[in-house]
Design a protein around this motif. Structure first.
Motif: not given
Length: 108
Positions: A50, A63, A65, A67, A77
């Motif tokens: 990130r 946006d 995300d 994981d 995103g």
């Protein structure tokens, strides 16, 4: 038996203990696939990805995300351009601990 022969034989149990425990100590060798224990901190990898993506001035991610499971990163995103899709995956691969990247980013 004199004192020196007793001392000589007293060290035998210690030697046997070292020989018996030696194979157990080898279980944590650093050679992949040969009993090494690798700990993967998925949360730290996700945070690093990130951060690396947000710090890249070429990327505009609205946006995002991230994981991570056992070093495998999934990006999802929305991004503003097709170039950003590829660039985000490329930046993610540079983060320490990332084994592979699954890029599910979409254009907004």
């Amino acid at each position: 038996m004199n004192g020196s022969s007793i001392k000589r034989y007293a060290s035998i149990p210690v030697l046997l203990a070292f020989l018996a425990c030696g194979p157990l100590a080898g279980c944590a060798s650093g050679i992949p696939g040969f009993g090494s224990i690798e700990t993967v901190n998925d949360e730290a990898i996700s945070a690093g990805v990130r951060s690396a993506i947000r710090l890249d001035p070429e990327l505009t991610v609205s946006d995002l995300d991230v994981d991570t499971y056992q070093g495998i990163v999934r990006l999802s995103g929305f991004v503003s351009s097709a170039d950003s899709v590829a660039a985000a995956a490329s930046v993610a691969r540079t983060v320490k601990g990332v084994k592979s990247v699954r890029n599910d980013l979409r254009l907004k």
